[in-house]
Motif scaffolding. Structure first.
Motif, PDB file in Angstrom:
ATOM      1  N   LYS A   1      44.578 -41.361  46.287  1.00 23.47           N
ATOM      2  CA  LYS A   1      43.969 -40.075  46.596  1.00 23.47           C
ATOM      3  C   LYS A   1      45.078 -39.132  47.072  1.00 23.47           C
ATOM      4  O   LYS A   1      45.216 -38.837  48.262  1.00 23.47           O
ATOM      5  CB  LYS A   1      42.904 -40.218  47.691  1.00 23.47           C
ATOM      6  CG  LYS A   1      41.801 -41.212  47.383  1.00 23.47           C
ATOM      7  CD  LYS A   1      40.929 -40.744  46.222  1.00 23.47           C
ATOM      8  CE  LYS A   1      39.784 -41.737  45.972  1.00 23.47           C
ATOM      9  NZ  LYS A   1      38.986 -41.353  44.776  1.00 23.47           N
ATOM     10  N   PRO A   2      45.900 -38.658  46.168  1.00 23.00           N
ATOM     11  CA  PRO A   2      47.043 -37.833  46.567  1.00 23.00           C
ATOM     12  C   PRO A   2      46.610 -36.494  47.153  1.00 23.00           C
ATOM     13  O   PRO A   2      45.546 -35.959  46.808  1.00 23.00           O
ATOM     14  CB  PRO A   2      47.799 -37.627  45.253  1.00 23.00           C
ATOM     15  CG  PRO A   2      46.745 -37.756  44.197  1.00 23.00           C
ATOM     16  CD  PRO A   2      45.794 -38.796  44.706  1.00 23.00           C
ATOM     17  N   LYS A   3      47.450 -35.951  48.033  1.00 23.87           N
ATOM     18  CA  LYS A   3      47.152 -34.631  48.594  1.00 23.87           C
ATOM     19  C   LYS A   3      47.261 -33.551  47.521  1.00 23.87           C
ATOM     20  O   LYS A   3      46.475 -32.604  47.487  1.00 23.87           O
ATOM     21  CB  LYS A   3      48.111 -34.322  49.744  1.00 23.87           C
ATOM     22  CG  LYS A   3      47.931 -35.212  50.969  1.00 23.87           C
ATOM     23  CD  LYS A   3      48.934 -34.837  52.054  1.00 23.87           C
ATOM     24  CE  LYS A   3      48.766 -35.716  53.295  1.00 23.87           C
ATOM     25  NZ  LYS A   3      49.752 -35.374  54.360  1.00 23.87           N
ATOM     26  N   ARG A   4      48.281 -33.684  46.671  1.00 18.45           N
ATOM     27  CA  ARG A   4      48.452 -32.748  45.562  1.00 18.45           C
ATOM     28  C   ARG A   4      47.985 -33.400  44.274  1.00 18.45           C
ATOM     29  O   ARG A   4      47.967 -34.623  44.149  1.00 18.45           O
ATOM     30  CB  ARG A   4      49.934 -32.365  45.396  1.00 18.45           C
ATOM     31  CG  ARG A   4      50.387 -31.314  46.324  1.00 18.45           C
ATOM     32  CD  ARG A   4      51.887 -31.054  46.286  1.00 18.45           C
ATOM     33  NE  ARG A   4      52.190 -30.276  47.475  1.00 18.45           N
ATOM     34  CZ  ARG A   4      52.286 -30.818  48.692  1.00 18.45           C
ATOM     35  NH1 ARG A   4      52.187 -32.131  48.841  1.00 18.45           N
ATOM     36  NH2 ARG A   4      52.498 -30.052  49.737  1.00 18.45           N
ATOM     37  N   THR A   5      47.670 -32.592  43.295  1.00 22.19           N
ATOM     38  CA  THR A   5      47.284 -33.106  41.991  1.00 22.19           C
ATOM     39  C   THR A   5      48.486 -33.731  41.290  1.00 22.19           C
ATOM     40  O   THR A   5      49.556 -33.113  41.212  1.00 22.19           O
ATOM     41  CB  THR A   5      46.712 -31.977  41.117  1.00 22.19           C
ATOM     42  OG1 THR A   5      45.520 -31.473  41.738  1.00 22.19           O
ATOM     43  CG2 THR A   5      46.390 -32.466  39.721  1.00 22.19           C
ATOM     44  N   ILE A   6      48.316 -34.950  40.821  1.00 23.09           N
ATOM     45  CA  ILE A   6      49.338 -35.589  39.985  1.00 23.09           C
ATOM     46  C   ILE A   6      48.876 -35.444  38.543  1.00 23.09           C
ATOM     47  O   ILE A   6      47.808 -35.933  38.163  1.00 23.09           O
ATOM     48  CB  ILE A   6      49.533 -37.075  40.336  1.00 23.09           C
ATOM     49  CG1 ILE A   6      49.977 -37.216  41.793  1.00 23.09           C
ATOM     50  CG2 ILE A   6      50.571 -37.705  39.405  1.00 23.09           C
ATOM     51  CD1 ILE A   6      50.166 -38.663  42.245  1.00 23.09           C
ATOM     52  N   ARG A   7      49.659 -34.743  37.755  1.00 22.41           N
ATOM     53  CA  ARG A   7      49.285 -34.450  36.368  1.00 22.41           C
ATOM     54  C   ARG A   7      50.216 -35.209  35.424  1.00 22.41           C
ATOM     55  O   ARG A   7      51.426 -35.275  35.645  1.00 22.41           O
ATOM     56  CB  ARG A   7      49.362 -32.950  36.119  1.00 22.41           C
ATOM     57  CG  ARG A   7      48.892 -32.522  34.729  1.00 22.41           C
ATOM     58  CD  ARG A   7      48.775 -31.013  34.653  1.00 22.41           C
ATOM     59  NE  ARG A   7      47.559 -30.534  35.342  1.00 22.41           N
ATOM     60  CZ  ARG A   7      47.274 -29.252  35.520  1.00 22.41           C
ATOM     61  NH1 ARG A   7      48.114 -28.319  35.092  1.00 22.41           N
ATOM     62  NH2 ARG A   7      46.166 -28.899  36.136  1.00 22.41           N
ATOM     63  N   PHE A   8      49.634 -35.759  34.379  1.00 24.25           N
ATOM     64  CA  PHE A   8      50.375 -36.526  33.374  1.00 24.25           C
ATOM     65  C   PHE A   8      50.311 -35.758  32.058  1.00 24.25           C
ATOM     66  O   PHE A   8      49.213 -35.511  31.543  1.00 24.25           O
ATOM     67  CB  PHE A   8      49.760 -37.912  33.202  1.00 24.25           C
ATOM     68  CG  PHE A   8      49.528 -38.634  34.510  1.00 24.25           C
ATOM     69  CD1 PHE A   8      50.507 -39.446  35.056  1.00 24.25           C
ATOM     70  CD2 PHE A   8      48.331 -38.474  35.203  1.00 24.25           C
ATOM     71  CE1 PHE A   8      50.301 -40.095  36.268  1.00 24.25           C
ATOM     72  CE2 PHE A   8      48.109 -39.119  36.410  1.00 24.25           C
ATOM     73  CZ  PHE A   8      49.100 -39.928  36.945  1.00 24.25           C
ATOM     74  N   VAL A   9      51.462 -35.365  31.527  1.00 24.29           N
ATOM     75  CA  VAL A   9      51.472 -34.535  30.319  1.00 24.29           C
ATOM     76  C   VAL A   9      52.304 -35.203  29.227  1.00 24.29           C
ATOM     77  O   VAL A   9      53.486 -35.484  29.419  1.00 24.29           O
ATOM     78  CB  VAL A   9      52.038 -33.130  30.601  1.00 24.29           C
ATOM     79  CG1 VAL A   9      51.894 -32.260  29.354  1.00 24.29           C
ATOM     80  CG2 VAL A   9      51.330 -32.482  31.786  1.00 24.29           C
ATOM     81  N   ALA A  10      51.650 -35.454  28.098  1.00 27.34           N
ATOM     82  CA  ALA A  10      52.350 -35.928  26.899  1.00 27.34           C
ATOM     83  C   ALA A  10      52.483 -34.730  25.973  1.00 27.34           C
ATOM     84  O   ALA A  10      51.507 -34.293  25.342  1.00 27.34           O
ATOM     85  CB  ALA A  10      51.561 -37.046  26.229  1.00 27.34           C
TER      86      ALA A  10
END
Length: 540
Positions: free
Chosen positions: A353-362
Motif C-alpha cells: 500500500k504505497p504512499k505514492r502511486t507506483i506505475r508500471f509502463v511498457a
C-alpha cells in the motif's frame, strides 16, 4: 508478522560511495516481498511466455498486440489495475512467418543463413532462380536487362540491417552515382580502345565504378527480378524499412513486392565468387513476410498500484514492450519487461500500500523512435513534475547493483534501498553520487531520455556482470541472437526483487525526491568556455 533478520555486508570503498550498513527488515511488506521471491520468483516464466509464445514484437504486428493483451490479463489476475493507452499508428502492419533458403550448385543443395528486414516483402511462394551481380552503369543494365528477369540479384554494400532506401531522396542519390558511373564507363571504354590500338591493353587498368546498393532498383524491379540479396555481418542484424513506416502515403496497395535478403557475409562472398567464375548456380527462397491492412494502432501498457496518501505523485517502473522480430526480443527489451512485471506481481502479492502511486509502463514503439514514451509524456504532461523517479530498464541481462544519484537524493535513496542487502548477501549494492550533468536538449537512445528532456529524474539502477557471465550487448542488439538463452536467470530474478523493494521505498518517502543538482548551472560555466562561445557567435 515476519521475524527480524540482521545481515551485515561490506562494500569496497569508492569515490563518493555511501557504504551499506547492517540493516534489519522491520517492514512487513518488504519481508513478504523477499520471502515470496525467494520461494517463487516468476520473472523467467514471464520471459518464457513473452519470447516463446509471442516472439518478436514490432508495433503493427499481431505478436505485439497479443503480448500487450497478455500483460493486461496478467496484471488484472494479480489484482493490479491495468489499461492500454493509445500511442500512435503505423500505416500498415507486419507479421513475420518462417523462412528458409538454399543454394543449388550442381547436384548439391546448401542451406542458407539469412534474414530479412521487417516491413519488407516475402517471396511469392517458393521461388528459385539464377544469380546475377547488380548493374553499375546504364550500359551494364542495358546489356543484361533481359537476363535480369527471374534472377536473384547480389547487391553491393551493407545496409547494416536496414531495408533499401526506396524513397525519392534515395532515387536522387542513386541518380548522381549512376551519372558518374556512366561517365566513368564511357571514359574506360575510350581509354581501353586506345590501349588496344597501342598494344598496351594488358597494362590498362580501368577506373572502378562507384558502388551503392540497388543503383538500378526500380529498373530491375520492372525487369522482373525475383529479389535482392545483400551481405550481412554476423550475427545477422535485421532492422526494418524505416522510410516505408514513416511515409504518410504508404498503404496496403503500394507496398514493395520484391524480397530484400540479408545473407551471411561468408556465404555471400562464396556466391559472389561463383557468379564471377560464371558458375551455373541457383538460389531458392521461401520467405513468409506478411503485411496487415492498416492503419494499425499501437498502445503502451499502463498498470498501477494507487498511492494511499499521494495518489497523484508517481514512481514509474518501465521498459519497452516492442522488439525487433528477427529473434524474440528476450534481452531487448525482455530485461525491462520481465523484472517490471515480476516487481508488480511481488508488490501485489505482498499487499503493498504505497504512499505514492507506483506505475508500471511498457512503452510501445521504442525501436521506431521512442514513439510510446513521447506519446506518454505528451498525454501526461501535467504529471511530469510529480514523478519522483523513473526506473527505466533497457540494457543487458545484468543485475541491478546500485544507483548513482545527485547529492540531494543520496540520503533518500539510501533510506529507500536500505533493505536491498537483505535480498541476497552475495550481491553488492552501492549508492554513489552522480555529478551534475548537462541538461539534455534532445532525446537519446532510450525511453528514459524523453523524460529527462523534461527534467524528470531518470537515474534508475546501474548494473554490472559481477559474476562474470561474459555477456556482450553487441552480440544481441537487434540481431538473431536476441533469444531467451542469452538471458541470465539469477540476475533477472535479483533485479526484479530490487526493483520492487526500491520503488516501494521511494514511493513511501514523505516527500518527492529532490531535483536539486541534477543539471549543471549554466551561469557557473568556466570563464574560458564562455569566452569561446562569444567568439563562436561573433564568427557566425
Amino acid at each position: 508478522m515476519f521475524g527480524k533478520v540482521l545481515i551485515a555486508i561490506a562494500i569496497v570503498a569508492m569515490p563518493h560511495l555511501v557504504k551499506a550498513q547492517p540493516v534489519t527488515v522491520d517492514d512487513a511488506t518488504v519481508s513478504k516481498i523477499i520471502e515470496i521471491a525467494s520461494k517463487d520468483n516468476q520473472v523467467m516464466n514471464h520471459l518464457d511466455i513473452l519470447t516463446g509464445r509471442f516472439g518478436g514484437r514490432l508495433i503493427g504486428s499481431g505478436a505485439y498486440d497479443d503480448a500487450a493483451a497478455w500483460m493486461i490479463d496478467q496484471y488484472r489476475r494479480w489484482g493490479v489495475q491495468a489499461r492500454l493507452e493509445e500511442a500512435g499508428e503505423v500505416p500498415v502492419g507486419f507479421n513475420r512467418g518462417p523462412w528458409w533458403g538454399r543454394l543449388h550448385a550442381g547436384g548439391d543443395g546448401i542451406e542458407l543463413h539469412f534474414a530479412t528486414p521487417s516491413y519488407t516483402s516475402g517471396t511469392h511462394g517458393v521461388q528459385r532462380g539464377h544469380v546475377m551481380s547488380e548493374p553499375k552503369s546504364q550500359a551494364d543494365f542495358d546489356r543484361n536487362k533481359h537476363k535480369l528477369k527471374g534472377a536473384w540479384v547480389l547487391l553491393d554494400g551493407n545496409r547494416g540491417g536496414f531495408a533499401l532506401d526506396k524513397t525519392a531522396k534515395g532515387d536522387s542519390v542513386r541518380a548522381v552515382i549512376k551519372a558518374k558511373n556512366d561517365s566513368i564507363s564511357k571514359e574506360n571504354t575510350r581509354l581501353g580502345n586506345e590501349a588496344w590500338e597501342n598494344g598496351t591493353y594488358n597494362d590498362f587498368k580501368p577506373t572502378p565504378l562507384e558502388k551503392a546498393p540497388g543503383l538500378f532498383y526500380k529498373e530491375m524491379v520492372d525487369a522482373g527480378v525475383l529479389g535482392f540479396v545483400m551481405s550481412a555481418s554476423l550475427p545477422i542484424r535485421a532492422l526494418y524499412d524505416r522510410a516505408l513506416v514513416n511515409d504518410s502515403t504508404t498503404n496496403f496497395y503500394n507496398l514493395p513486392t520484391q524480397p530484400e535478403i540479408l545473407l551471411d557475409e561468408h556465404q555471400f562472398s562464396k556466391i559472389e565468387q561463383m557468379v564471377k567464375d560464371k558458375r551455373d548456380i541457383q538460389l531458392e527462397f521461401d520467405i513468409r513476410n506478411h503485411f496487415r491492412l492498416g492503419p494499425v494502432k499501437y498502445h503502451s501498457v499502463v498498470a498501477e498500484i494507487p498511492g494511499t496518501e499521494f495518489p497523484d505523485e508517481y514512481v514509474i517502473i518501465s521498459g519497452h514492450l516492442d522488439a525487433f522480430d528477427v529473434a524474440t526480443g528476450a534481452v531487448d527489451c525482455g530485461t525491462g519487461i520481465g523484472p517490471m512485471m515480476e516487481a508488480a506481481r511481488l508488490l501485489a502479492a505482498a499487499g503493498a500500500k504505497p504512499k505514492r502511486t507506483i506505475r508500471f509502463v511498457a512503452f510501445a514503439g521504442e525501436e521506431f523512435g521512442l514513439l510510446g514514451a513521447q506519446a506518454y509524456v505528451k498525454a501526461h504532461e501535467n504529471e511530469l513534475p510529480r514523478i519522483s523517479m523513473l526506473f527505466n530498464r533497457d540494457g543487458g541481462p545484468t543485475p541491478a547493483v546500485g544507483m548513482r544519484v545527485p547529492q540531494a537524493m543520496v540520503d533518500d535513496i539510501k533510506e529507500s534501498s536500505k533493505y536491498v542487502p537483505m535480498i541476497n548477501k552475495d550481491y553488492p549494492w552501492e549508492v554513489a553520487v552522480a555529478e551534475p550533468r548537462v541538461k539534455p536538449t534532445s532525446t537519446g537512445g532510450t525511453d528514459a531520455s524523453v523524460f529527462a528532456l523534461h527534467g524528470v529524474p531518470t537515474y534508475g539502477f546501474f548494473d554490472r556482470d559481477f559474476k562474470g557471465y561474459g555477456f556482450e550487448y553487441g552480440e544481441i542488439w537487434h540481431t538473431e541472437n536476441d533469444i531467451l538463452n542469452k538471458e541470465i536467470p539469477e540476475y533477472q530474478e535479483h533485479t526484479a526483487v530490487v526493483t520492487a523493494v526500491v520503488a516501494l521505498g521511494v514511493a513511501n518517502l514523505d516527500h518527492l525526491l529532490s531535483r536539486e543538482g541534477m543539471y549543471k548551472d549554466a551561469e557557473k560555466e568556466p570563464l574560458k568556455e564562455k569566452k569561446d562561445k562569444k567568439k563562436d557567435k561573433k564568427k557566425k
